[in-house]
Design a protein around this motif. Sequence first.
Motif, mmCIF file in Angstrom:
data_model
loop_
_atom_site.group_PDB
_atom_site.id
_atom_site.type_symbol
_atom_site.label_atom_id
_atom_site.label_comp_id
_atom_site.label_asym_id
_atom_site.label_seq_id
_atom_site.Cartn_x
_atom_site.Cartn_y
_atom_site.Cartn_z
ATOM 1 N N LEU A 53 0.846 -1.197 0.000
ATOM 2 C CA LEU A 53 0.000 0.000 0.000
ATOM 3 C C LEU A 53 0.881 1.247 0.000
ATOM 4 O O LEU A 53 0.609 2.217 -0.705
ATOM 5 N N HIS A 65 -6.606 -3.549 -1.059
ATOM 6 C CA HIS A 65 -6.257 -3.825 0.335
ATOM 7 C C HIS A 65 -7.486 -3.869 1.208
ATOM 8 O O HIS A 65 -8.335 -3.019 1.118
ATOM 9 N N LYS A 121 -10.349 -8.147 18.434
ATOM 10 C CA LYS A 121 -11.348 -7.676 19.397
ATOM 11 C C LYS A 121 -12.691 -7.465 18.691
ATOM 12 O O LYS A 121 -12.723 -7.103 17.524
ATOM 13 N N SER A 133 -18.636 -0.634 16.926
ATOM 14 C CA SER A 133 -19.448 0.294 16.145
ATOM 15 C C SER A 133 -20.885 -0.178 16.117
ATOM 16 O O SER A 133 -21.197 -1.330 16.348
ATOM 17 N N GLU A 169 -11.142 3.492 1.029
ATOM 18 C CA GLU A 169 -10.725 2.696 2.184
ATOM 19 C C GLU A 169 -9.198 2.610 2.290
ATOM 20 O O GLU A 169 -8.632 2.713 3.371
ATOM 21 N N GLU A 170 -8.545 2.423 1.143
ATOM 22 C CA GLU A 170 -7.075 2.339 1.161
ATOM 23 C C GLU A 170 -6.449 3.658 1.566
ATOM 24 O O GLU A 170 -5.432 3.694 2.258
ATOM 25 N N LEU A 172 -6.610 3.543 5.178
ATOM 26 C CA LEU A 172 -5.692 2.555 5.757
ATOM 27 C C LEU A 172 -4.249 3.041 5.761
ATOM 28 O O LEU A 172 -3.491 2.776 6.685
ATOM 29 N N ASN A 187 -2.416 0.183 19.327
ATOM 30 C CA ASN A 187 -3.825 0.459 19.100
ATOM 31 C C ASN A 187 -4.209 1.803 19.678
ATOM 32 O O ASN A 187 -3.546 2.341 20.537
ATOM 33 N N LEU A 231 -10.676 2.020 11.477
ATOM 34 C CA LEU A 231 -11.401 2.219 10.224
ATOM 35 C C LEU A 231 -12.906 2.312 10.491
ATOM 36 O O LEU A 231 -13.599 3.186 9.980
ATOM 37 N N GLU A 232 -13.381 1.417 11.335
ATOM 38 C CA GLU A 232 -14.820 1.398 11.619
ATOM 39 C C GLU A 232 -15.290 2.692 12.268
ATOM 40 O O GLU A 232 -16.346 3.221 11.938
ATOM 41 N N ARG A 233 -14.505 3.197 13.223
ATOM 42 C CA ARG A 233 -14.916 4.416 13.910
ATOM 43 C C ARG A 233 -14.937 5.600 12.951
ATOM 44 O O ARG A 233 -15.781 6.485 13.062
ATOM 45 N N THR A 244 -17.930 5.421 10.922
ATOM 46 C CA THR A 244 -19.112 5.834 11.675
ATOM 47 C C THR A 244 -19.170 7.359 11.767
ATOM 48 O O THR A 244 -20.237 7.961 11.708
#
Lengths: 342, 237
Positions: free
Chosen positions: A195, A330, A337, A341, B97-98, B101, B110, B115-117, B120
């Motif tokens: 990437l 990608h 975990k 969300s 998305e990339e 990322l 962490n 990505l999810e947050r 949202t």
Amino acid sequence: MSRSLSPLIALFALAVLYALPAIAPRAMVQDLFGILTLLVLAMNWNLLAGFAGLVSVGQQAFVGIGAYAMFAAIILMGLDPLVGVVIGGIAAAVFAVPMAFFAFRLNGAYFAIGTWVVADIARLAISQWKALGGGTGTSLPKGTAKEMAFVDGIKEMLDVSTAAAADALTYWLMLSLAVAMLVASYIFLRSRMGLGLQAIRDNENAARSVGVDPLKLKAAVFLLTAFATGLCGALAFIQITRVTPDAAFSVIDWTAFVIFITVIGGIGTLPGPIVGVVVFYALQRALADYGTIYLIVLGCLGIAVMLFARRGLWGLFTDRTGIDPLPLRHRPPRVAKPSHSA
Amino acid sequence: MSALLTIAGLTAHYGDFQALFGVDLTLDQGQTVAIIGANGAGKTTLMRAITGVAKVTAGSVRLAGEEITRSPAPDILTRGVAMVPEGRKLFPSLTVEENLLIGAHARRGNGFWTLERIQTLFPILKERRLSPGTALSGGQQQMVAIGRALMSNPQVLLCDELSLGLAPVVIKEIYAAFPQIKDSGTSIIVVEQDISQALRVADHVHCMMEGRITLSGRPSELSRDAIHDAYFGVNHA
């Protein structure tokens, strides 16, 4: 349906390729060995130029160094040729370090010319190496192939001559190298580093600003492809059995044809070199009797592809059909975990 | 509240041209600070000096007490200062998305932002996740740029001219995400030419002119006239 079928077709093709020395004439095995050599070189060049933006015209340096290191391991150190092949790969990777130090100061066309110059310096330096025949080169000692590890076993298994068994062994190794290259490239390009490479291709400064280190990534690709190119060169010259500086460091054989294959197949796509090598081989076969016309046709085809299908024949195919069995998109890393969300 | 980012006497040059003259600024944990000023006031240079891109000739930048002045740009990013660059600078060959990322490239361990947050926070980025980043509208691209910076889980988020070239309704939509970013504990510096927007989101406002901070205060303390004077350099004596 094509999605579930394509891995099966690929597996079947691979099985046939591996079985070939048992079912096909020796000339065909030798032919395919040549094709696979070009394929491995093309996959390496594609990684360099198509993905890392390093348009090298000096790949013959690694082929030559790999070949000569292998000859040195056999003739001067008395090692098994297969150990020599590994030494060839390592020698090429070691040579890539000072070469990168010099060439990475250059950009674009200057990098291309710089790598070519370094390769030619390596050729001139090697032709001073008297122990390996100097400018006229040298041959593998008689019986080297016979004494290679595994050859006796293969000879018994396939019930063939020693020479055919040695051909089968080098063929299998080259095929395995090609498969390993394909798998490793796929994994590498889908990784975080892949990437990063793609981002560098788009905009090097912006990539740097998100924490991608272009120099580090490019250097990693340069060294790894040098290693694989060195392995491939050493393996190729076991089959050729004779090495000269001009043959081992030939820019036409080891770089120009390889660039042609990658460009017509589809630079910057994984299956591109595979398509390119098939087309190249078919053309070579069809035009074998026409002498120089062959090269003219290759040149015209290269120009046509660059003008009308910039991502090569494979790019044309995926654009038209939307089928891409080796997508490099990608996906987010799987998080162990549970997600929070909504 | 403790000072997270402390800038003292920061001076920067482009060759012979001096772009910053001893700028002092502090950013507290969880605070949002806005820097306003006309073109050429030195706002972007200040951002570039903090992130290690512009050459600092005097003064210091400290992050949580640690000196980061003149650290290489990638180090500053890894330590937790991320920037949303002016003009967004998305990667055209990468999908939405990339593009998000790749923001995690410099990340260590962490953190809150995943990505999810981010999807949202800006639901459109989930919907358009497979589109090329540059196929999105300007406002959506700005959301990608913010998300990409957040993916490194920064302690300090620098936003350079978020509203540039965007319609007022889009600007509003983007700034609507700021309370959530603040709630995640991220401290923010926004550079803006849109004064009213800056006053709305910031806890503290600095106005810059010709490489100096000419006016500072809480939005409620600053009168329109004072801002106007500091912005344009007019003196109503």
